[in-house]
Design an enzyme around this catalytic site. Structure first.
Site, PDB file in Angstrom:
ATOM      1  N   TYR A 137       0.796  -1.227   0.000  1.00 22.55           N
ATOM      2  CA  TYR A 137       0.000   0.000   0.000  1.00 22.55           C
ATOM      3  C   TYR A 137       0.832   1.283   0.000  1.00 22.55           C
ATOM      4  O   TYR A 137       0.281   2.378   0.064  1.00 22.55           O
ATOM      5  CB  TYR A 137      -0.948   0.007   1.209  1.00 22.55           C
ATOM      6  CG  TYR A 137      -2.189  -0.834   0.982  1.00 22.55           C
ATOM      7  CD1 TYR A 137      -2.086  -2.216   0.849  1.00 22.55           C
ATOM      8  CD2 TYR A 137      -3.459  -0.257   0.894  1.00 22.55           C
ATOM      9  CE1 TYR A 137      -3.209  -2.998   0.640  1.00 22.55           C
ATOM     10  CE2 TYR A 137      -4.584  -1.030   0.691  1.00 22.55           C
ATOM     11  CZ  TYR A 137      -4.458  -2.388   0.564  1.00 22.55           C
ATOM     12  OH  TYR A 137      -5.573  -3.156   0.352  1.00 22.55           O
ATOM     13  N   LYS A 187       3.437 -14.890   3.957  1.00 21.69           N
ATOM     14  CA  LYS A 187       3.729 -15.789   2.839  1.00 21.69           C
ATOM     15  C   LYS A 187       5.251 -15.888   2.776  1.00 21.69           C
ATOM     16  O   LYS A 187       5.877 -15.499   1.783  1.00 21.69           O
ATOM     17  CB  LYS A 187       3.117 -15.186   1.555  1.00 21.69           C
ATOM     18  CG  LYS A 187       3.182 -16.060   0.324  1.00 21.69           C
ATOM     19  CD  LYS A 187       2.279 -17.274   0.373  1.00 21.69           C
ATOM     20  CE  LYS A 187       2.520 -18.158  -0.846  1.00 21.69           C
ATOM     21  NZ  LYS A 187       1.789 -19.435  -0.778  1.00 21.69           N
ATOM     22  N   ASP A 220      -2.376 -18.243   2.174  1.00 22.57           N
ATOM     23  CA  ASP A 220      -3.259 -19.114   1.377  1.00 22.57           C
ATOM     24  C   ASP A 220      -3.912 -20.173   2.278  1.00 22.57           C
ATOM     25  O   ASP A 220      -5.117 -20.424   2.192  1.00 22.57           O
ATOM     26  CB  ASP A 220      -2.516 -19.740   0.179  1.00 22.57           C
ATOM     27  CG  ASP A 220      -1.193 -20.394   0.552  1.00 22.57           C
ATOM     28  OD1 ASP A 220      -0.701 -20.190   1.684  1.00 22.57           O
ATOM     29  OD2 ASP A 220      -0.647 -21.130  -0.296  1.00 22.57           O
ATOM     30  N   ASP A 244      -6.162  -7.059   4.153  1.00 24.49           N
ATOM     31  CA  ASP A 244      -7.292  -6.587   3.357  1.00 24.49           C
ATOM     32  C   ASP A 244      -8.086  -7.776   2.829  1.00 24.49           C
ATOM     33  O   ASP A 244      -9.312  -7.839   2.956  1.00 24.49           O
ATOM     34  CB  ASP A 244      -6.763  -5.736   2.187  1.00 24.49           C
ATOM     35  CG  ASP A 244      -7.879  -5.281   1.275  1.00 24.49           C
ATOM     36  OD1 ASP A 244      -8.910  -4.822   1.802  1.00 24.49           O
ATOM     37  OD2 ASP A 244      -7.730  -5.392   0.040  1.00 24.49           O
ATOM     38  N   ASP A 248     -12.057  -9.669   4.220  1.00 23.18           N
ATOM     39  CA  ASP A 248     -13.296  -9.819   3.447  1.00 23.18           C
ATOM     40  C   ASP A 248     -13.845 -11.230   3.667  1.00 23.18           C
ATOM     41  O   ASP A 248     -15.051 -11.431   3.825  1.00 23.18           O
ATOM     42  CB  ASP A 248     -13.066  -9.578   1.943  1.00 23.18           C
ATOM     43  CG  ASP A 248     -13.366  -8.133   1.535  1.00 23.18           C
ATOM     44  OD1 ASP A 248     -13.200  -7.233   2.386  1.00 23.18           O
ATOM     45  OD2 ASP A 248     -13.768  -7.904   0.380  1.00 23.18           O
TER      46      ASP A 248
END
Ligand code: IPM
Ligand code: MN
Length: 372
Positions: A137, A187, A220, A244, A248
């Site tokens: 970001y 990750k 993941d 982010d 969701d």
């Protein structure tokens, strides 16, 4: 009487609708819990941008700085090139105000329907601490040979010890007053450099929290574990972009985007914190009263907790979740009442104090963490 200065940014799409509902609830909270707010409406968003070509200016930042909190609706409009308002307003605000943490609870409240079969409230009560100022970001990057088959795009992710440490430290402190469990989500098997920094910060800060148990989950794998076994998690700390995406999915567990709340927290006391529902401007349903105001009201609850109005925060949370539990659908026409009617219903329950209190409320945990 206690008085708090609030900046209100209704923004675009359904933002003004859910904000209006949340302010109705705030009115009821003020009468019941004996405090007042001064409210300044700040007209940032698509209209303001299209009229004046203005995004977040330094003047507005200074104006917002003079407030105790920002109540935010939503920003984003199909009338403006994607990214202009989001980056020029939301991301600019998060950075300018050093809102280091994006705090996103993932809690399934009793009686709220979830699309995840068999999921129960006892199994779904975690908090995502999303680093809120950097990672992908930072909007660094460049392109060459644009518009040709040789086009090259470079988009960097920046990770500083400073920003990662303040997020991780906050996450440990929160875990220490909750169930004592902190998960790093990253990750590290591919983003090796950033992964080394995050892992080293986890270890270094962890020395001060011997009682907090830690583990690590790849992002993941997180998308697999979260819907299937959310009970595995208490506090999850993660990078801006992963946070982010994962929240969701977290919102879906809680009943949908309309329910999920967030706090963009300045934890150093050198900027104003901002509270926003995570659903965005939803231009497709704007103007119809179909947006669920719960995300905005739960964000309001977080704001009240942040302002030191703990009882009001708990009251708003209880009233909002009681109303949510009785809805035939969590958004759209099937909700059976408009956004504003639901705001009034929540305000009514708050005024008469009839909603049962929520056990193990995040609001009281936050009060403990902020008052270190
Ligand atoms: C969110 C939103 C924002 C983000 C967008 C609108 C810039 O998706 O708050 O989750 O990516 O952080
Ligand atoms: Mn998002």
């Amino acid at each position: 009487m206690r008085r708090h200065a609030i900046a209100v940014l209704p923004g675009d799409g359904v933002g003004p609708e859910v904000t209006r509902a949340a302010l109705t609830v705030l009115d009821a909270a003020e009468s019941r819990f004996d405090f007042t707010t001064g409210r300044t409406e700040v007209p940032l968003g698509a209209d303001h941008y299209l009229e004046r070509g203005e995004l977040l200016t330094e003047g507005t930042v200074e104006q917002l700085r003079a407030h105790d909190a920002i109540l935010f609706g939503a920003i984003g409009s199909p009338r403006v090139t994607p990214g202009v308002l989001e980056r020029g307003i939301i991301l600019a605000l998060r950075r300018a105000m050093e809102q280091a943490i994006n705090l996103r609870p993932v809690r399934l409240y009793p009686g709220v329907p979830t699309p995840i079969a068999g999921l129960t409230p006892e199994r779904c009560d975690l908090v995502v601490v999303r680093e809120n100022t950097e990672g992908a970001y930072v909007a660094q990057g460049s392109s060459v040979h644009v518009g040709t088959p040789a086009q090259v795009a470079v988009q960097e992710s920046v990770n500083t010890w400073y920003a990662v440490e303040r997020a991780v430290d906050f996450a440990y402190r929160l875990a220490a007053v909750r169930r004592g469990r902190l998960t790093l989500c990253h990750k590290t098997n591919v983003l090796v450099e950033a992964g080394k920094l995050w892992t080293a910060v986890m270890e270094s800060v962890g020395e001060r929290f011997p009682d907090v148990e830690t583990d690590y989950v790849h992002v993941d794998a997180m998308c697999m574990h979260l819907p299937v076994s959310p009970e595995r998690f208490d506090v999850v700390v993660t990078d801006n972009l992963f946070g982010d995406i994962v929240t969701d999915l977290g919102a879906v567990l809680q009943g949908g985007l309309g329910v999920a709340a967030s706090g963009n927290l300045n934890i150093a006391g050198n900027g104003t914190s901002m509270f926003e529902p995570i659903h965005g401007s939803a231009p497709d349903i704007a103007g119809r009263g179909w947006a669920n105001p719960a995300g905005a009201c739960l964000s309001l609850a977080m704001m009240l907790g942040h302002l030191g109005e703990g009882e009001a925060a708990a009251g708003v949370e209880a009233a909002t979740t009681a109303v949510l539990a009785g809805l035939p659908a969590l958004a759209g026409e099937g909700m059976g009442a408009s956004t504003q009617e639901l705001g009034e219903r929540i305000a009514g329950l708050l005024a008469d104090g009839s909603a049962p209190p929520v056990e193990g409320s995040l609001m009281s945990q936050l009060t403990q963490v902020m008052a270190r």
